[in-house]
Design an enzyme around this catalytic site. Sequence first.
Site, PDB file in Angstrom:
ATOM      1  N   GLY A  67       0.758  -1.243   0.000  1.00  0.00           N
ATOM      2  CA  GLY A  67       0.000   0.000   0.000  1.00  0.00           C
ATOM      3  C   GLY A  67       0.790   1.295   0.000  1.00  0.00           C
ATOM      4  CG  ASN A 102       1.840   3.499  -5.733  1.00  0.00           C
ATOM      5  OD1 ASN A 102       2.338   4.571  -6.027  1.00  0.00           O
ATOM      6  ND2 ASN A 102       2.327   2.342  -6.153  1.00  0.00           N
ATOM      7  CG  ASN A 124      -4.525  -0.553 -12.827  1.00  0.00           C
ATOM      8  OD1 ASN A 124      -4.368  -0.727 -11.624  1.00  0.00           O
ATOM      9  ND2 ASN A 124      -3.840  -1.235 -13.728  1.00  0.00           N
ATOM     10  CG  HIS A 182       0.552  -1.940 -15.925  1.00  0.00           C
ATOM     11  ND1 HIS A 182       0.131  -3.142 -15.386  1.00  0.00           N
ATOM     12  CD2 HIS A 182       1.526  -2.240 -16.804  1.00  0.00           C
ATOM     13  CE1 HIS A 182       0.831  -4.128 -15.935  1.00  0.00           C
ATOM     14  NE2 HIS A 182       1.681  -3.601 -16.804  1.00  0.00           N
TER      15      HIS A 182
END
Length: 188
Positions: free
Chosen positions: A12, A14, A102, A104
Amino acid sequence: MKRIVIFASGSGTNAENLIKFFHNSDNASVIQLLSNNPHAKVLDRAKKLKVSALSFNRIAFERTNDVLNILKSSKPDIIVLAGFLWKFPEHILNAFPEKVINLHPALLPKYGGKGMYGKHVHNAIVLNKEKETGITIHYVNEHYDEGAIIFQAKCAVLETDSAEDVAAKIHKLEMKHFPSVVDKLLNE
């Protein structure tokens, strides 16, 4: 005030970065964190930062409306996947069109798809002797890593770089760019 919900599966960093970035914002705040892993470190990070944190199982996510109903009651302006490893179900995507994004750890369309996350991506980059890599922030659709690209940032990959070196470079890009891209999307 814009409302952000984060989905995460692991440590976690980010998610924590996003929560801290928006903590004193007049524009938006992270109101909830949801995880498919009841033992994920991200749940503790969120609770320490006074953000509601819940975990759920695959049935609640894919086969019932339990997670969808949580989201509907939270009324997010954006749903951010920050290290979330499950494919997002269509019934949730349909309820929040163009609101699920999202992060990536590669320059899509390269190194995307099922199973391509974290160290798997970094190992493939080094194995294939890529000269550059980076991050991609994209909209989520019904396929892994195939939604429209919102933002990309690049970094060089040296011949001497290990997968861990690449991971460290990617992490710096994520920490620098992810919160500001989310903020920009909320202001559009």
